[in-house]
Design an enzyme around this catalytic site. Structure first.
Site, short mmCIF file in Angstrom:
data_model
loop_
_atom_site.label_atom_id
_atom_site.label_comp_id
_atom_site.label_asym_id
_atom_site.label_seq_id
_atom_site.Cartn_x
_atom_site.Cartn_y
_atom_site.Cartn_z
N LYS A 9 0.83 -1.32 -0.10
CA LYS A 9 0.08 -0.10 -0.02
C LYS A 9 0.83 1.22 0.06
O LYS A 9 1.62 1.11 0.85
CB LYS A 9 -0.86 0.02 1.09
CG LYS A 9 -1.91 1.14 1.41
CD LYS A 9 -2.86 1.06 2.36
CE LYS A 9 -3.90 2.17 2.47
NZ LYS A 9 -5.20 2.01 3.49
N CYS A 10 0.79 2.22 -0.95
CA CYS A 10 1.57 3.35 -1.10
C CYS A 10 0.30 4.63 -0.73
O CYS A 10 -0.90 4.30 -0.88
CB CYS A 10 2.07 3.42 -2.26
SG CYS A 10 1.15 3.86 -3.69
#
Length: 105
Positions: A9-10
């Protein structure tokens, strides 16, 4: 065969989330692990991990730049933390040697 599960997840949830997932899966398989990686991107959670998959995993790899949904699923597991950029740029075994937020916790 040993098993690894992961989550990526960014902050934006577009490019790095998916690039890190691809690299994680490829690096884990090249190291002889069966791997499944969940992405938490702009379009929601994709390829979600089941609790059975998490329970069967030898390691959990979280290549994340922001908090993930469902962190409590990994309580009691060996968890390797990484940034998405490291997952993209470094072969998996190199993470284990890095100081700081990296390494099994």
């Amino acid at each position: 065969m040993k098993k690894i599960v992961g989550v990526t997840k960014c902050p934006v949830g577009i490019a790095h989330t998916y690039m890190a997932a691809e690299k994680l899966k490829a690096a884990a398989e090249a190291a002889g692990y069966e791997a499944k990686v969940e992405t938490q991107g702009a379009s929601g959670t994709e390829n979600p991990l089941t609790q059975a998959e998490i329970d069967a995993a030898d390691y959990v790899i979280l290549a994340v730049d922001v908090a993930i949904d469902g962190m409590e699923r990994f309580n009691g597991k060996k968890v390797l933390f990484s940034k998405t950029s490291a997952a993209i740029q470094l072969p998996m075994p190199e993470w284990w040697l890095l100081p700081g937020p990296f390494g099994v916790q």
